[in-house]
Design an enzyme around this catalytic site. Structure first.
Site, short mmCIF file in Angstrom:
data_model
loop_
_atom_site.label_atom_id
_atom_site.label_comp_id
_atom_site.label_asym_id
_atom_site.label_seq_id
_atom_site.Cartn_x
_atom_site.Cartn_y
_atom_site.Cartn_z
N SER A 122 49.98 49.46 35.73
CA SER A 122 49.09 49.27 36.76
C SER A 122 48.36 47.81 37.00
CB SER A 122 48.48 50.73 35.84
OG SER A 122 48.98 51.78 36.43
N GLU A 123 48.02 47.24 35.59
CA GLU A 123 47.31 46.29 35.32
C GLU A 123 48.15 44.69 36.05
OE1 GLU A 123 44.05 46.12 34.98
OE2 GLU A 123 44.22 48.44 34.44
#
Length: 146
Positions: free
Chosen positions: A14-15
């Site tokens: 996600s990051e």
């Protein structure tokens, strides 16, 4: 408790990994796997090993925070989903959330239903946040085999 592999992979995916500091969607200076703080500023660059070290330090802080806020029993997937949620939104948002209120009342299903509601940054719905919240919700709802 510690974040399990599924939770760490969710956070990393996600990051994303950025070795040069950048401003996120709302203007916060960020580096590595979504690391923020007073140590991050324009022009900062780090190695992949440093990014991993920052992630481990951040995880420890969020694991402590989730452990302190949650008063019911969690399995490893539920805990890891909450760490990912907090890693992205901050422990203050978890602390004040209906998600936490429902969870601490023992309403695991109701708590799970709250994840998708946290899909905005700067007041705008972001597809990346929608995807992350659904992944966190799915992880939260995944039983752990004994």
């Amino acid at each position: 408790m510690q974040t399990n592999t599924a939770g760490i992979n969710l956070i990393k995916q996600s990051e994303g990994l950025r070795l040069s500091a950048y401003q996120d969607q709302v203007g916060v200076w960020t580096i590595g796997y979504g690391h923020t703080g007073p140590d991050v500023a324009a022009g900062l660059t780090i190695s992949a090993d440093q990014a991993e070290q920052l992630l481990q330090g951040d995880l420890a802080r969020f694991e402590q925070g989730v452990s302190a806020l949650v008063t019911v029993l969690l399995n490893a997937n539920q805990f890891s989903a909450l760490v990912s949620f907090s890693y992205n939104l901050g422990l203050g948002n978890l602390q004040s959330s209906t998600l936490l209120k429902l969870l601490n009342q023992g309403d695991y299903q109701g708590a799970a239903g709250q994840f998708p509601l946290w899909d905005k940054a700067g007041g705008n719905v972001l597809p990346g946040l929608q995807k992350r919240r659904l992944a966190e919700q799915a992880l939260f709802q995944t039983p752990v085999a004994n």
